[in-house]
Design a protein around this motif. Sequence first.
Motif, short mmCIF file in Angstrom:
data_model
loop_
_atom_site.label_atom_id
_atom_site.label_comp_id
_atom_site.label_asym_id
_atom_site.label_seq_id
_atom_site.Cartn_x
_atom_site.Cartn_y
_atom_site.Cartn_z
N SER A 166 48.28 27.84 -26.22
CA SER A 166 48.41 28.83 -27.11
C SER A 166 48.76 30.01 -26.14
O SER A 166 48.62 30.34 -25.07
CB SER A 166 47.22 29.01 -28.09
OG SER A 166 47.48 29.94 -28.82
N TYR A 167 49.45 31.18 -26.92
CA TYR A 167 49.77 32.66 -26.31
C TYR A 167 48.70 33.57 -26.71
O TYR A 167 48.11 33.42 -27.81
CB TYR A 167 51.19 32.93 -26.69
CG TYR A 167 52.16 32.16 -26.00
CD1 TYR A 167 52.49 32.36 -24.57
CD2 TYR A 167 52.83 31.24 -26.56
CE1 TYR A 167 53.67 31.80 -24.12
CE2 TYR A 167 53.90 30.46 -26.02
CZ TYR A 167 54.26 30.88 -24.77
OH TYR A 167 55.31 30.20 -24.18
N THR A 168 48.45 34.16 -25.67
CA THR A 168 47.16 35.29 -25.94
C THR A 168 47.78 36.33 -26.85
O THR A 168 49.22 36.51 -26.86
CB THR A 168 46.63 35.95 -24.78
OG1 THR A 168 47.64 36.64 -24.02
CG2 THR A 168 46.07 34.71 -23.90
N GLU A 169 47.06 37.26 -27.61
CA GLU A 169 47.77 38.27 -28.08
C GLU A 169 48.42 39.31 -27.20
O GLU A 169 49.62 39.74 -27.70
CB GLU A 169 46.69 39.03 -29.11
CG GLU A 169 47.30 40.40 -29.91
CD GLU A 169 46.21 41.16 -30.48
OE1 GLU A 169 46.33 42.14 -30.78
OE2 GLU A 169 45.32 40.23 -31.13
N GLU A 170 48.22 39.51 -26.03
CA GLU A 170 48.89 40.32 -25.16
C GLU A 170 50.19 39.71 -24.78
O GLU A 170 51.29 40.47 -24.61
CB GLU A 170 47.99 40.60 -23.81
CG GLU A 170 48.60 41.40 -22.86
CD GLU A 170 47.72 41.66 -21.50
OE1 GLU A 170 47.98 42.13 -20.50
OE2 GLU A 170 46.31 41.22 -21.51
N GLU A 171 50.16 38.35 -24.86
CA GLU A 171 51.45 37.65 -24.20
C GLU A 171 52.49 37.89 -25.46
O GLU A 171 53.60 38.06 -25.23
CB GLU A 171 51.27 36.42 -23.69
CG GLU A 171 50.56 36.14 -22.50
CD GLU A 171 50.21 34.50 -22.35
OE1 GLU A 171 49.97 34.21 -21.00
OE2 GLU A 171 49.71 33.99 -23.18
N ILE A 172 51.83 37.65 -26.55
CA ILE A 172 52.76 37.74 -27.65
C ILE A 172 53.48 39.28 -28.13
O ILE A 172 54.58 39.32 -28.14
CB ILE A 172 52.01 37.23 -28.93
CG1 ILE A 172 51.81 35.93 -28.78
CG2 ILE A 172 52.70 37.59 -30.34
CD1 ILE A 172 50.64 35.34 -29.89
N ARG A 173 52.40 40.04 -27.56
CA ARG A 173 52.90 41.47 -27.79
C ARG A 173 53.95 41.92 -26.85
O ARG A 173 54.92 42.63 -27.03
CB ARG A 173 51.73 42.29 -27.50
CG ARG A 173 51.99 43.87 -27.72
CD ARG A 173 50.86 44.84 -27.60
NE ARG A 173 49.54 44.23 -28.22
CZ ARG A 173 49.15 44.46 -29.53
NH1 ARG A 173 50.00 45.44 -30.22
NH2 ARG A 173 48.00 44.11 -30.08
N ALA A 174 53.95 41.25 -25.50
CA ALA A 174 55.00 41.53 -24.41
C ALA A 174 56.32 40.90 -24.94
O ALA A 174 57.29 41.57 -24.65
CB ALA A 174 54.51 40.80 -23.19
N PHE A 175 56.12 39.72 -25.61
CA PHE A 175 57.54 39.03 -26.02
C PHE A 175 57.99 40.09 -27.27
O PHE A 175 59.12 40.10 -27.29
CB PHE A 175 57.17 37.63 -26.54
CG PHE A 175 57.22 36.88 -25.11
CD1 PHE A 175 58.14 36.36 -24.57
CD2 PHE A 175 55.92 36.03 -25.34
CE1 PHE A 175 58.31 35.56 -23.29
CE2 PHE A 175 55.87 35.33 -24.08
CZ PHE A 175 57.05 34.97 -23.05
N ALA A 176 57.20 40.34 -28.15
CA ALA A 176 57.58 41.16 -29.39
C ALA A 176 58.34 42.38 -28.73
O ALA A 176 59.23 42.84 -29.42
CB ALA A 176 56.41 41.60 -29.94
#
Length: 230
Positions: free
Chosen positions: A190-200
């Motif tokens: 799973s991705y962390t919220e921080e990682e997801i935010r970076a991709f967003a």
Amino acid sequence: MPVVATAAWSIPKTVAGRFTAEGSGLSRYASVFDGVEVNSTFYRRHKPSTFARWAQAVPEGFRFAVKIPREITNTRAMKDIGAPFGTFLQDIAPLGEKRGPLLCQLPPSLAFDPDVMERAFDVMRSADPGRIVIEVRHASWASERVVPLLRRYAIDRVLADPALVWPSAAFADPPCYVRLHGKPKVYYSSYTEEEIRAFARLLAPDSWCVFDNTASGAAIENALTMLDLL
């Protein structure tokens, strides 16, 4: 707004409350998401009636990204693809305006051969004017000859994670298609919220971002997090 999607539409019980309670799995998925990536076409043909049924199950504005069959990418290694590519387009034609990008994922063993690829791209573009994206996994695709060739045929590079060939720094413009496979364990992590935010932050309004870490059920949860952040 970017299309946030997952590979397939299985909804884990942990987030079932975010979706409508009634209807098929696809229609419930489409109550929240605007697109989905169909991977099963890579392995087997579906009847045109299947695609027609899927198209009828989702609202206007929903799109299906569809993976090109492995007969084309793996078995034929992008050679002499005219007949199977034409058959594939006929099969998916009932999606109509709900068809999104075609995903061409090449095997790790397939090196960049400019002559072979130019012939293949010419066949694909002669048959279909829609969006086509390509995910490559052989290091030779880092060649500086690749981007001009893809640009000539209006084929967009996929930003994959883990990035085996094209890291985010290799994209001067926002990537049109992002595939997040999960790491360190591909298809599971799973991705962390921080990682997801970076991709967003990398996405443009017309980008697709597909979570492919489906083996553990993390994809839907991660995709919902991204939707909440956008």
